[in-house]
Design an enzyme around this catalytic site. Structure first.
Site, PDB file in Angstrom:
ATOM      1  N   SER A 191       0.778  -1.270  -0.105  1.00 55.10           N
ATOM      2  CA  SER A 191      -0.021  -0.112   0.086  1.00 55.10           C
ATOM      3  C   SER A 191       0.828   1.047  -0.140  1.00 55.10           C
ATOM      4  O   SER A 191       0.185   2.405   0.037  1.00 55.10           O
ATOM      5  CB  SER A 191      -0.936   0.012   1.113  1.00 55.10           C
ATOM      6  N   VAL A 192       2.120   1.281   0.002  1.00 54.94           N
ATOM      7  CA  VAL A 192       2.909   2.338  -0.328  1.00 54.94           C
ATOM      8  C   VAL A 192       2.749   3.060  -1.891  1.00 54.94           C
ATOM      9  O   VAL A 192       2.584   4.031  -2.086  1.00 54.94           O
ATOM     10  CB  VAL A 192       4.458   2.060  -0.089  1.00 54.94           C
TER      11      VAL A 192
END
Length: 445
Positions: free
Chosen positions: A162-163
Site C-alpha cells: 500500500s505504499v
C-alpha cells in the site's frame, strides 16, 4: 527472536491494525522465528529446477503465504504479469554514502503500547524482529545506513504493497496542481461508469483522502471480507476454474455500494486507491505506469525501472501493486523531504503538492477510525501524517513496507519487509518508535 521482542509484537495484536477496526482485533498468534523462516534456512526456489516442495508459483495458493512470502515479495515479476515503469535514459541521481555519527543499530527505544512497552530495545532488534527484507536510512541527503536480508538485494525490486497508494495520491495531486484534475469535482465527471455505485455522489477529494462511505471490508482476518473479492478480480489471487465473479479491477469497482455518508470520517479502503487510479488515467489519458514514469520516476533519477502488477486486461494495481528497488524508494522519500526537489537538482514534484501533503488532513475525521497507536494523525492525498513535533509523515503498506519522512530531523527511512501478519499492528509498536528514535539521534550535535 528474543522473548521480549516477541512479547512487544504480540501485544500489538490487541491494538488496531492499519487495515482493521476495533471490532476486528485478532488473537495474538505465536510468531515464527525470523531466522528459521528465512529464504536461506528454508531453501525456497533453490536448484535447477527447485525441488517440488520448494517451488513457489502463482497457481499454488501457498505461494502467497508466509514464509514463502520472504521469497515471493522480492520476485513478484516471476509469478504474475506486470507493467513496466521506465526510469528514463538519464543518469541516476546521486545517492551518496556518509559515515554516520551515530551507531544506528545501537539506537534504543521503548515499544509502543501494551505488554513489552517497558522494555528497552535497539534498532537492530527492531530490524530482525519485524522480518525486514531491506532498510535504508538517509540523513541530510546522504545514506547513513543500508542493509539487505534474505531474498532482497540492492538491484532487486520488492513489492511496495500500500505504499503504492501514496504514489497514486501524489500523482493525483500533481495533476490537480497542473489544472488537469479538479479535486472538488464529482467522481462521475471522470468516471460516469460509477454513477450507480458508492462513488456516484462522492467527490474526487473524498476519494483522495479516503472519506468515502463504501461497503467494503479490509479485514484480512475475515475470509469473507471484500478485500479477497478485490484481489481475485485483480488477478492477485487465483480465480479458479469455476469462478464467475468480476475478472478485472474495473468490473469489481462498479459493484461497490454506498454505506454511510461521504466526507464524515476517514476509512482506509484499498478500493478508493483503485478508483483514484482510474480517475488519474482518465484525467491524464495515460496508463498509470506511463504517468508514474513521466511525472516522478524519470524526474527523481531512479536507478532502476519499477513495475506494477496488472490484472487480466493489463490494468495496474493502484492499491498495492508497485514494485521498486529500495534505493529508488529512498530517492522518492528524499524528494518529498526536500519539498519536491530531487537530489539531481530537478523540481520533480511541485512544492505546493508536497506542502499540502505535509499539512495533512483533518485529524477529527481520522480519529473516528480508532487507530490506537496513531493518535493525532491524519490522512491526506493517501499519505499518513503524524502531526508530531517533527512533522513526520509516511507511506505505509501491509506486511511492513514504509517510507518515513521526518522534515525537522532531515531524515528519510525506507523499509521493505515480509512480516507474517498483514496489518501494521505487527510492526508499528517497534517501527514507529525506532524510526523516531533514530531521527532524534541523528539530530544531536
Amino acid at each position: 527472536m528474543p522473548f521480549f521482542v516477541r512479547t512487544a509484537i504480540a501485544a500489538a495484536f490487541t491494538l488496531l491494525a492499519v487495515n482493521t477496526t476495533s471490532a476486528q482485533t485478532p488473537t495474538p498468534p505465536a510468531l515464527p522465528d525470523p531466522a528459521a523462516t528465512s529464504v536461506d534456512a528454508l531453501g525456497w526456489m533453490k536448484g535447477f529446477p527447485p525441488a517440488p516442495d520448494k517451488l513457489i508459483t502463482f497457481d499454488n495458493p501457498a505461494g502467497g503465504v508466509f514464509p514463502r512470502t520472504r521469497w515471493s515479495f522480492s520476485h513478484v515479476r516471476e509469478t504474475v504479469p506486470t507493467a513496466n515503469v521506465w526510469r528514463g535514459s538519464g543518469a541516476a541521481s546521486p545517492l551518496p554514502a556518509a559515515t554516520s555519527p551515530v551507531q544506528i543499530e545501537a539506537v534504543t527505544f521503548k515499544p509502543l503500547g501494551g505488554a513489552g512497552s517497558d522494555q528497552t530495545l535497539n534498532f537492530a532488534q527492531m530490524i530482525s524482529g519485524t522480518y525486514t527484507d531491506g532498510i535504508l536510512v538517509m540523513h541530510r541527503g546522504k545514506v547513513v545506513y543500508e542493509k539487505y536480508f534474505g531474498a532482497l538485494t540492492p538491484e532487486r525490486p520488492h513489492i511496495a504493497m500500500s505504499v503504492t497508494k501514496s504514489f497514486v495520491g501524489t500523482l493525483a495531486a500533481i495533476l490537480a496542481d497542473e489544472g488537469k484534475l479538479d479535486p472538488a469535482a464529482p467522481v462521475t465527471k471522470y468516471i460516469p461508469e460509477l454513477k450507480d455505485t458508492a462513488y456516484g455522489d462522492a467527490t474526487v477529494r473524498q476519494v483522495m483522502d479516503m472519506t468515502v462511505g463504501v461497503h467494503y471490508s479490509e479485514n484480512y482476518a475475515d475470509p469473507k471480507a471484500e478485500i479477497w473479492d478485490y484481489a481475485r478480480a485483480g488477478g492477485m489471487l487465483t480465480q479458479g476454474q469455476n469462478y464467475i465473479g468480476p475478472k478485472s479491477f474495473y468490473e469489481f469497482l462498479v459493484t461497490l455500494k454506498k454505506e454511510g455518508e461521504h466526507g464524515d470520517a476517514f476509512a482506509y479502503k484499498t478500493v478508493n486507491a483503485e478508483v483514484l487510479a482510474w480517475i488519474v488515467r482518465r484525467a491524464s489519458n495515460q496508463s498509470l505506469a506511463d504517468l508514474l514514469s513521466e511525472k516522478i520516476w524519470r524526474r527523481i533519477g531512479a536507478e532502476q525501472d519499477a513495475y506494477f502488477m496488472v490484472d487480466r486486461i493489463g490494468t495496474e494495481s493502484g492499491g498495492g501493486g508497485l514494485n521498486t528497488v529500495l534505493r529508488d524508494l529512498a530517492r522518492f522519500g528524499e524528494t518529498m523531504r526536500n519539498g519536491g526537489r530531487a537530489s539531481n537538482g530537478q523540481q520533480a514534484i511541485p512544492k505546493a503538492v508536497v506542502d499540502d501533503i505535509q499539512r495533512g488532513g483533518d485529524p477529527a475525521k481520522f480519529v473516528k477510525a480508532g487507530y490506537a497507536l496513531l493518535k493525532g494523525w491524519s490522512y491526506r492525498d493517501m499519505w499518513w501524517v503524524s502531526h508530531n513535533p517533527h512533522g513526520a509523515y509516511m507511506a505505509r503498506g501491509i506486511h511492513g513496507q514504509s517510507i518515513y519522512v521526518d522534515p525537522k530531523a532531515e531524515v528519510v527511512i525506507v523499509r521493505y519487509a515480509a512480516h507474517p501478519v498483514a496489518g501494521n499492528a505487527g510492526n508499528d509498536p517497534l517501527t514507529l518508535p525506532a524510526f523516531h528514535a533514530v531521527a532524534e539521534a541523528l539530530m544531536r550535535p
